[in-house]
Design a protein around this motif. Sequence first.
Motif, PDB file in Angstrom:
ATOM      1  N   MET A 279      12.174   4.676  22.881  1.00 48.00           N
ATOM      2  CA  MET A 279      12.563   5.933  23.529  1.00 48.00           C
ATOM      3  C   MET A 279      13.602   6.673  22.713  1.00 48.00           C
ATOM      4  SD  MET A 279      14.095   6.335  27.379  1.00 48.00           S
ATOM      5  CE  MET A 279      14.525   7.938  28.033  1.00 48.00           C
ATOM      6  N   GLU A 280      13.501   7.984  22.775  1.00 48.57           N
ATOM      7  CA  GLU A 280      14.488   8.857  22.131  1.00 48.57           C
ATOM      8  C   GLU A 280      15.891   8.507  22.629  1.00 48.57           C
ATOM      9  OE1 GLU A 280      13.737  12.883  23.334  1.00 48.57           O
ATOM     10  OE2 GLU A 280      15.572  13.645  22.417  1.00 48.57           O
ATOM     11  N   TYR A 281      16.862   8.510  21.728  1.00 54.88           N
ATOM     12  CA  TYR A 281      18.250   8.281  22.115  1.00 54.88           C
ATOM     13  C   TYR A 281      18.787   9.555  22.754  1.00 54.88           C
ATOM     14  CZ  TYR A 281      23.292   7.647  21.698  1.00 54.88           C
ATOM     15  OH  TYR A 281      24.628   7.568  21.964  1.00 54.88           O
ATOM     16  N   LEU A 282      19.293   9.417  23.974  1.00 54.40           N
ATOM     17  CA  LEU A 282      19.846  10.574  24.679  1.00 54.40           C
ATOM     18  C   LEU A 282      21.361  10.459  24.667  1.00 54.40           C
ATOM     19  CD1 LEU A 282      17.404  10.579  27.749  1.00 54.40           C
ATOM     20  CD2 LEU A 282      17.258  12.006  25.700  1.00 54.40           C
ATOM     21  N   ASP A 283      22.015  11.513  24.218  1.00 52.96           N
ATOM     22  CA  ASP A 283      23.458  11.460  24.031  1.00 52.96           C
ATOM     23  C   ASP A 283      24.169  12.217  25.144  1.00 52.96           C
ATOM     24  OD1 ASP A 283      25.782  10.782  22.761  1.00 52.96           O
ATOM     25  OD2 ASP A 283      25.748  12.508  21.399  1.00 52.96           O
TER      26      ASP A 283
ATOM     27  N   GLU B 145      27.154  11.772  28.834  1.00 50.33           N
ATOM     28  CA  GLU B 145      27.765  10.895  29.823  1.00 50.33           C
ATOM     29  C   GLU B 145      26.730  10.527  30.884  1.00 50.33           C
ATOM     30  OE1 GLU B 145      31.802  10.904  32.523  1.00 50.33           O
ATOM     31  OE2 GLU B 145      31.687  12.295  30.846  1.00 50.33           O
ATOM     32  N   GLU B 146      26.822   9.291  31.378  1.00 54.06           N
ATOM     33  CA  GLU B 146      25.833   8.806  32.357  1.00 54.06           C
ATOM     34  C   GLU B 146      26.355   8.857  33.783  1.00 54.06           C
ATOM     35  OE1 GLU B 146      24.770   5.046  29.802  1.00 54.06           O
ATOM     36  OE2 GLU B 146      23.866   4.895  31.795  1.00 54.06           O
ATOM     37  N   ALA B 147      25.448   9.015  34.727  1.00 55.76           N
ATOM     38  CA  ALA B 147      25.820   8.893  36.139  1.00 55.76           C
ATOM     39  C   ALA B 147      24.646   8.303  36.913  1.00 55.76           C
ATOM     40  CB  ALA B 147      26.201  10.248  36.716  1.00 55.76           C
TER      41      ALA B 147
ATOM     42  N   ILE C 265      17.334   8.535  32.024  1.00 56.89           N
ATOM     43  CA  ILE C 265      17.143   7.404  31.103  1.00 56.89           C
ATOM     44  C   ILE C 265      16.316   6.310  31.765  1.00 56.89           C
ATOM     45  CG2 ILE C 265      19.055   7.747  29.501  1.00 56.89           C
ATOM     46  CD1 ILE C 265      20.610   5.663  31.057  1.00 56.89           C
ATOM     47  N   GLU C 266      16.431   6.207  33.062  1.00 60.66           N
ATOM     48  CA  GLU C 266      15.581   5.252  33.790  1.00 60.66           C
ATOM     49  C   GLU C 266      15.691   5.519  35.275  1.00 60.66           C
ATOM     50  OE1 GLU C 266      16.813   1.206  33.996  1.00 60.66           O
ATOM     51  OE2 GLU C 266      18.799   1.750  34.675  1.00 60.66           O
ATOM     52  N   PHE C 267      14.698   5.025  36.026  1.00 59.52           N
ATOM     53  CA  PHE C 267      14.785   4.986  37.484  1.00 59.52           C
ATOM     54  C   PHE C 267      14.839   3.532  37.923  1.00 59.52           C
ATOM     55  CE2 PHE C 267      12.721   9.267  37.468  1.00 59.52           C
ATOM     56  CZ  PHE C 267      13.633   9.901  38.300  1.00 59.52           C
TER      57      PHE C 267
HETATM   58  P1  AMP Z   1      18.882   0.551  31.401  1.00 57.61           P
HETATM   59  O1  AMP Z   1      18.765  -0.947  31.578  1.00 57.61           O
HETATM   60  O2  AMP Z   1      17.584   1.266  31.174  1.00 57.61           O
HETATM   61  O3  AMP Z   1      19.826   1.155  32.426  1.00 57.61           O
HETATM   62  O4  AMP Z   1      19.685   0.775  30.061  1.00 57.61           O
HETATM   63  C1  AMP Z   1      20.942   0.172  29.843  1.00 57.61           C
HETATM   64  C2  AMP Z   1      21.824   1.155  29.156  1.00 57.61           C
HETATM   65  O5  AMP Z   1      21.270   1.516  27.883  1.00 57.61           O
HETATM   66  C3  AMP Z   1      21.966   2.483  29.893  1.00 57.61           C
HETATM   67  O6  AMP Z   1      22.933   2.426  30.889  1.00 57.61           O
HETATM   68  C4  AMP Z   1      22.341   3.406  28.762  1.00 57.61           C
HETATM   69  O7  AMP Z   1      23.715   3.292  28.468  1.00 57.61           O
HETATM   70  C5  AMP Z   1      21.551   2.869  27.606  1.00 57.61           C
HETATM   71  N1  AMP Z   1      20.298   3.640  27.445  1.00 57.61           N
HETATM   72  C6  AMP Z   1      19.095   3.408  28.006  1.00 57.61           C
HETATM   73  N2  AMP Z   1      18.190   4.316  27.621  1.00 57.61           N
HETATM   74  C7  AMP Z   1      18.840   5.186  26.798  1.00 57.61           C
HETATM   75  C8  AMP Z   1      18.463   6.337  26.060  1.00 57.61           C
HETATM   76  N3  AMP Z   1      17.211   6.802  26.067  1.00 57.61           N
HETATM   77  N4  AMP Z   1      19.415   6.959  25.339  1.00 57.61           N
HETATM   78  C9  AMP Z   1      20.685   6.487  25.301  1.00 57.61           C
HETATM   79  N5  AMP Z   1      21.096   5.392  25.949  1.00 57.61           N
HETATM   80  C10 AMP Z   1      20.196   4.739  26.692  1.00 57.61           C
END
Ligand code: AMP
Length: 333
Positions: free
Chosen positions: A185-189, A191-193, A282-284
Amino acid sequence: MKVLLVGKGGRENAMAWKLAQSPRLTGLYCAPGSRGMAQYGECRDIDVMDIEGQIDFAKEKAVDLIVIGPESPLEAGIADRFDEEGFKVFGPSASAAKIETDKDFALDLMHRYGIPTGTFATFSDPDEAKAYVNEQGAPIVLKAAGLAAGKGVIVAKTLDEALAAVDEILVDAAFGEAGAKLVVMEYLDGEEASIFGFTDGKDIVYAVSSQDHKRIGEGETGPNTGGMGAYAPAPVITKELQKEIYDRIMKPTVDALASEGTPFKGILYGGIIITAKGPQVIEFNCRLGDPEAQVVLPLMKTDILDIFEAGVNGTIGQIQMELDARAACCVVM
Ligand code: AMP
Ligand code: GLY
């Protein structure tokens, strides 16, 4: 109303604490539960994956409603089985839970319905995966497509790391069956929530936004964990962003799952990253976050039993979610 709560973690402890505040609760049963949860209900040591054992317990106690905490029994079809037995269960079917349990399914659905997320490709052949990684360059994210207890994601900063991760997942099978398919997957830059929506498959009500902190070391050093702490609300989620996330991400995803014939009934967890292009997924996940549950549930004033029941009865649209305007935080020790 008598409730069976399936699970034993910090998340389920927070759910039990919240359920115990409902004036309508007449009995709370937890399986397997924990010593903490025993403060709020009767615990019985039945593994979350022992679905038939859970069903027997629900029958013995003649519960009115079942709430499922963790994702693995949902993947195994616990909600479908309770449904077949005629119970009211708040939690998605195995098919709807694929939004978490199969990252290839989730990303494909998002792309087909125009829900903002990164570009991706899925592989089972390591050479094809490496060719794609070489073409895309770093940083890039490699994910085991299946459930890997929060550990199946490698954020590769360099091409070498990314190529090594392909071998780790597809050749060495570091995540077992969960890594039989590799999602690149593309790296997404940004802040996360974490955004939580309680849905009956049509309408949604929302908890406050939150943020969890995954890295174990002081100052965000060290490897990712399941979560070292959380706080709510997330300052990055302004009112405008919140509306955009509800309207462009959460609701369209619930609608997409319904139009695919797999309506999602339960808690939809959007892992959102605020990029320069706006919010992207980034995910559900198909459940509440852990540790986020411990900060979002205390900030919910509405009776959680009313929400769970409306979720099962298809009347979420009638729920008024009342939120506490204060903040909450938790530390995992
Ligand atoms: P996940 O288990 O999918 O929540 O991923 C764990 C962590 O990896 C996430 O909380 C993000 O910090 C990082 N991550 C997952 N997917 C991406 C993405 N496409 N781009 C950047 N960081 C990601
Ligand atoms: N806090 C991350 C999760 O529950 O997946």
